[in-house]
Design a protein around this motif. Structure first.
Motif, PDB file in Angstrom:
ATOM      1  N   ARG A  11       0.978  -0.932  -0.107  1.00 40.41           N
ATOM      2  CA  ARG A  11       0.057   0.243   0.014  1.00 40.41           C
ATOM      3  C   ARG A  11       0.787   1.275   0.029  1.00 40.41           C
ATOM      4  O   ARG A  11       0.698   2.329  -0.506  1.00 40.41           O
ATOM      5  CB  ARG A  11      -0.935   0.060   1.289  1.00 40.41           C
ATOM      6  CG  ARG A  11      -1.935   1.051   1.079  1.00 40.41           C
ATOM      7  CD  ARG A  11      -2.824   1.280   2.216  1.00 40.41           C
ATOM      8  NE  ARG A  11      -3.178   0.230   2.979  1.00 40.41           N
ATOM      9  CZ  ARG A  11      -3.959  -0.095   3.840  1.00 40.41           C
ATOM     10  NH1 ARG A  11      -4.826   1.049   4.306  1.00 40.41           N
ATOM     11  NH2 ARG A  11      -4.344  -1.142   4.394  1.00 40.41           N
ATOM     12  N   SER A  12       1.989   1.204   0.729  1.00 40.00           N
ATOM     13  CA  SER A  12       2.863   2.269   0.810  1.00 40.00           C
ATOM     14  C   SER A  12       4.045   2.587  -0.110  1.00 40.00           C
ATOM     15  O   SER A  12       4.569   3.570  -0.276  1.00 40.00           O
ATOM     16  CB  SER A  12       3.455   2.229   2.394  1.00 40.00           C
ATOM     17  OG  SER A  12       4.345   1.349   2.425  1.00 40.00           O
ATOM     18  N   GLY A  13       4.135   1.267  -0.824  1.00 39.83           N
ATOM     19  CA  GLY A  13       5.447   1.276  -1.701  1.00 39.83           C
ATOM     20  C   GLY A  13       6.620   0.727  -0.929  1.00 39.83           C
ATOM     21  O   GLY A  13       7.435   0.384  -1.699  1.00 39.83           O
ATOM     22  N   ASN A  14       6.829   0.464   0.087  1.00 40.69           N
ATOM     23  CA  ASN A  14       7.770  -0.135   0.960  1.00 40.69           C
ATOM     24  C   ASN A  14       7.917  -1.637   0.458  1.00 40.69           C
ATOM     25  O   ASN A  14       9.010  -2.151   0.401  1.00 40.69           O
ATOM     26  CB  ASN A  14       7.895   0.006   2.399  1.00 40.69           C
ATOM     27  CG  ASN A  14       7.886   1.637   2.818  1.00 40.69           C
ATOM     28  OD1 ASN A  14       8.398   2.204   2.088  1.00 40.69           O
ATOM     29  ND2 ASN A  14       7.205   1.764   4.014  1.00 40.69           N
ATOM     30  N   ALA A  19      10.529  -5.681  -2.881  1.00 39.02           N
ATOM     31  CA  ALA A  19      10.358  -6.753  -4.010  1.00 39.02           C
ATOM     32  C   ALA A  19      11.457  -6.762  -5.145  1.00 39.02           C
ATOM     33  O   ALA A  19      11.964  -7.495  -5.621  1.00 39.02           O
ATOM     34  CB  ALA A  19       8.847  -6.872  -4.672  1.00 39.02           C
ATOM     35  N   LYS A  20      11.765  -5.455  -5.597  1.00 38.78           N
ATOM     36  CA  LYS A  20      12.521  -5.136  -6.460  1.00 38.78           C
ATOM     37  C   LYS A  20      13.923  -5.386  -6.204  1.00 38.78           C
ATOM     38  O   LYS A  20      14.590  -5.983  -6.920  1.00 38.78           O
ATOM     39  CB  LYS A  20      12.517  -3.460  -6.844  1.00 38.78           C
ATOM     40  CG  LYS A  20      10.973  -3.132  -7.478  1.00 38.78           C
ATOM     41  CD  LYS A  20      11.071  -1.914  -8.050  1.00 38.78           C
ATOM     42  CE  LYS A  20      11.265  -0.782  -7.105  1.00 38.78           C
ATOM     43  NZ  LYS A  20      10.710   0.642  -7.503  1.00 38.78           N
ATOM     44  N   ALA A  21      14.351  -5.164  -4.849  1.00 34.86           N
ATOM     45  CA  ALA A  21      15.598  -5.599  -4.424  1.00 34.86           C
ATOM     46  C   ALA A  21      15.826  -7.038  -4.408  1.00 34.86           C
ATOM     47  O   ALA A  21      16.911  -7.575  -5.020  1.00 34.86           O
ATOM     48  CB  ALA A  21      15.961  -5.141  -3.125  1.00 34.86           C
ATOM     49  N   GLY A  56       5.631 -11.508  -0.652  1.00 36.18           N
ATOM     50  CA  GLY A  56       5.745 -10.356   0.562  1.00 36.18           C
ATOM     51  C   GLY A  56       4.403  -9.824   0.793  1.00 36.18           C
ATOM     52  O   GLY A  56       3.726  -9.528  -0.063  1.00 36.18           O
ATOM     53  N   SER A  57       4.701  -9.072   1.964  1.00 37.02           N
ATOM     54  CA  SER A  57       3.353  -8.307   2.507  1.00 37.02           C
ATOM     55  C   SER A  57       3.531  -7.385   3.622  1.00 37.02           C
ATOM     56  O   SER A  57       4.831  -7.767   4.280  1.00 37.02           O
ATOM     57  CB  SER A  57       2.358  -9.370   3.109  1.00 37.02           C
ATOM     58  OG  SER A  57       1.307  -8.690   3.856  1.00 37.02           O
ATOM     59  N   PRO A  58       3.135  -6.448   3.953  1.00 37.97           N
ATOM     60  CA  PRO A  58       3.173  -5.593   5.007  1.00 37.97           C
ATOM     61  C   PRO A  58       2.512  -6.368   6.052  1.00 37.97           C
ATOM     62  O   PRO A  58       1.627  -7.046   5.896  1.00 37.97           O
ATOM     63  CB  PRO A  58       2.295  -4.344   4.793  1.00 37.97           C
ATOM     64  CG  PRO A  58       1.634  -4.588   3.453  1.00 37.97           C
ATOM     65  CD  PRO A  58       2.251  -5.727   2.846  1.00 37.97           C
ATOM     66  N   VAL A  59       2.879  -5.796   7.349  1.00 38.75           N
ATOM     67  CA  VAL A  59       2.294  -6.726   8.441  1.00 38.75           C
ATOM     68  C   VAL A  59       0.930  -5.906   8.587  1.00 38.75           C
ATOM     69  O   VAL A  59       0.745  -4.680   8.742  1.00 38.75           O
ATOM     70  CB  VAL A  59       3.094  -6.195   9.670  1.00 38.75           C
ATOM     71  CG1 VAL A  59       2.393  -6.749  10.968  1.00 38.75           C
ATOM     72  CG2 VAL A  59       4.591  -6.878   9.853  1.00 38.75           C
ATOM     73  N   PRO A 137      13.152  -0.060   2.785  1.00 37.18           N
ATOM     74  CA  PRO A 137      14.270  -1.008   2.957  1.00 37.18           C
ATOM     75  C   PRO A 137      15.645   0.019   2.859  1.00 37.18           C
ATOM     76  O   PRO A 137      15.607   1.003   1.847  1.00 37.18           O
ATOM     77  CB  PRO A 137      14.216  -1.813   1.859  1.00 37.18           C
ATOM     78  CG  PRO A 137      13.278  -1.422   0.988  1.00 37.18           C
ATOM     79  CD  PRO A 137      12.164  -0.342   1.668  1.00 37.18           C
ATOM     80  N   ASP A 138      16.497   0.085   3.753  1.00 40.18           N
ATOM     81  CA  ASP A 138      17.767   0.755   3.571  1.00 40.18           C
ATOM     82  C   ASP A 138      18.788  -0.173   2.586  1.00 40.18           C
ATOM     83  O   ASP A 138      18.389  -1.233   2.047  1.00 40.18           O
ATOM     84  CB  ASP A 138      18.267   0.843   4.914  1.00 40.18           C
ATOM     85  CG  ASP A 138      18.775  -0.353   5.819  1.00 40.18           C
ATOM     86  OD1 ASP A 138      18.685  -1.326   5.035  1.00 40.18           O
ATOM     87  OD2 ASP A 138      18.870  -0.087   6.920  1.00 40.18           O
ATOM     88  N   GLU A 139      20.101   0.244   2.326  1.00 40.88           N
ATOM     89  CA  GLU A 139      21.092  -0.444   1.846  1.00 40.88           C
ATOM     90  C   GLU A 139      21.360  -1.818   2.285  1.00 40.88           C
ATOM     91  O   GLU A 139      21.379  -2.695   1.523  1.00 40.88           O
ATOM     92  CB  GLU A 139      22.134   0.346   1.307  1.00 40.88           C
ATOM     93  CG  GLU A 139      21.867   1.572   0.738  1.00 40.88           C
ATOM     94  CD  GLU A 139      21.363   1.109  -0.630  1.00 40.88           C
ATOM     95  OE1 GLU A 139      21.823   0.279  -1.428  1.00 40.88           O
ATOM     96  OE2 GLU A 139      20.245   1.894  -1.108  1.00 40.88           O
ATOM     97  N   LYS A 140      21.419  -2.006   3.504  1.00 38.99           N
ATOM     98  CA  LYS A 140      21.608  -3.423   4.208  1.00 38.99           C
ATOM     99  C   LYS A 140      20.475  -4.126   3.919  1.00 38.99           C
ATOM    100  O   LYS A 140      20.802  -5.411   3.444  1.00 38.99           O
ATOM    101  CB  LYS A 140      21.923  -3.069   5.631  1.00 38.99           C
ATOM    102  CG  LYS A 140      22.474  -4.362   6.228  1.00 38.99           C
ATOM    103  CD  LYS A 140      22.541  -4.172   7.836  1.00 38.99           C
ATOM    104  CE  LYS A 140      22.668  -5.870   8.580  1.00 38.99           C
ATOM    105  NZ  LYS A 140      22.844  -5.652   9.895  1.00 38.99           N
ATOM    106  N   THR A 141      19.450  -3.748   4.078  1.00 37.56           N
ATOM    107  CA  THR A 141      18.220  -4.598   3.829  1.00 37.56           C
ATOM    108  C   THR A 141      18.152  -4.920   2.239  1.00 37.56           C
ATOM    109  O   THR A 141      17.501  -6.076   2.117  1.00 37.56           O
ATOM    110  CB  THR A 141      16.932  -3.784   4.080  1.00 37.56           C
ATOM    111  OG1 THR A 141      16.924  -3.694   5.733  1.00 37.56           O
ATOM    112  CG2 THR A 141      15.957  -4.791   4.057  1.00 37.56           C
ATOM    113  N   LYS A 142      18.420  -4.057   1.389  1.00 38.23           N
ATOM    114  CA  LYS A 142      18.465  -4.287   0.036  1.00 38.23           C
ATOM    115  C   LYS A 142      19.673  -5.451  -0.454  1.00 38.23           C
ATOM    116  O   LYS A 142      19.082  -6.374  -1.277  1.00 38.23           O
ATOM    117  CB  LYS A 142      18.483  -3.197  -0.764  1.00 38.23           C
ATOM    118  CG  LYS A 142      17.419  -2.131  -0.798  1.00 38.23           C
ATOM    119  CD  LYS A 142      17.535  -0.923  -1.566  1.00 38.23           C
ATOM    120  CE  LYS A 142      16.359   0.066  -1.547  1.00 38.23           C
ATOM    121  NZ  LYS A 142      16.787   1.284  -2.461  1.00 38.23           N
TER     122      LYS A 142
END
Length: 163
Positions: A11-14, A19-21, A56-59, A137-142
Motif C-alpha cells: 500500500r505504501s510502496g515499501n 520486491a525489486k531488491a 511479501g506483505s506488509p504486516v 528498505p535501507d541499503e543493508k536490507t536491499k
C-alpha cells in the motif's frame, strides 16, 4: 530458464521496493529471470510457470495482508502442481516490533500447504525466516533481499535441472 515469481502486496510502496531488491538477486543467477507482480497483477499461470515464489506483505495484525491471503485461497486448486517448488517470504512494517516474523510465518505456512520447499534468507543475510524491514528498505536490507532472491533462484535452478 528458471523463473522466480516475486509476489507482493504494497500500500505504501515499501513492500514493492523490497520486491525489486529481491529481483536484483534473482538476476544474479545465470539463466534465471525474475517476474515481479503485485497481487492485483499476478495470474495463475505466473504461479504454475514459476520454479520459485517469493511472496511479501506488509504486516496486518501480525499476518499477511488479505490481498495476498486471497491469492493463496483462490489458487488452492493448483496446489498439487506447486509441490517441490522453492518458496520464501518477505515482510515490511511501520513499527520495529510490528509482527514481521509472524507475518513471514503466515506466508510460509501457506507455502507449506502448497507442498513447496521453504527456505529462509541465507546466513550471509540474517539466516532467519526471510527478509524484512521497518519502513523503506535501507541499503543493508536491499543487500539481504538480493541474497534471498539469489538463494531461491539458485535452489530452484538446481532442482529444475535435475528433473
Amino acid at each position: 530458464m528458471v523463473q522466480v515469481l516475486i509476489l507482493y502486496y504494497s500500500r505504501s510502496g515499501n513492500t514493492h521496493e523490497l520486491a525489486k531488491a529481491i529481483a536484483e538477486g534473482v538476476k544474479q543467477v545465470e539463466n534465471a529471470q525474475a517476474i515481479v507482480r503485485s497481487t492485483s497483477e499476478v495470474t495463475k499461470d505466473d504461479f504454475l510457470n514459476s520454479h520459485g515464489i517469493i511472496a511479501g506483505s506488509p504486516v496486518y495484525f501480525g499476518t499477511m495482508a488479505a490481498e495476498l491471503k486471497h491469492l493463496f485461497d483462490e489458487y488452492v486448486i493448483i496446489r498439487r502442481k506447486m509441490e517441490n517448488k522453492i518458496g520464501a517470504a518477505f515482510a515490511t512494517s511501520s513499527d520495529p516490533s510490528g509482527g514481521k516474523e509472524t507475518t513471514l510465518l503466515s506466508i510460509l505456512q501457506a507455502m507449506l500447504i502448497y507442498g513447496m520447499i521453504i527456505v529462509g534468507d541465507p546466513m550471509e543475510a540474517t539466516g532467519h525466516y526471510g527478509v524484512s524491514c521497518t519502513g523503506s528498505p535501507d541499503e543493508k536490507t536491499k543487500k539481504n533481499a538480493a541474497a534471498l532472491g539469489k538463494r531461491v533462484a539458485s535452489l530452484a535452478k538446481r532442482i529444475w535441472e535435475q528433473q
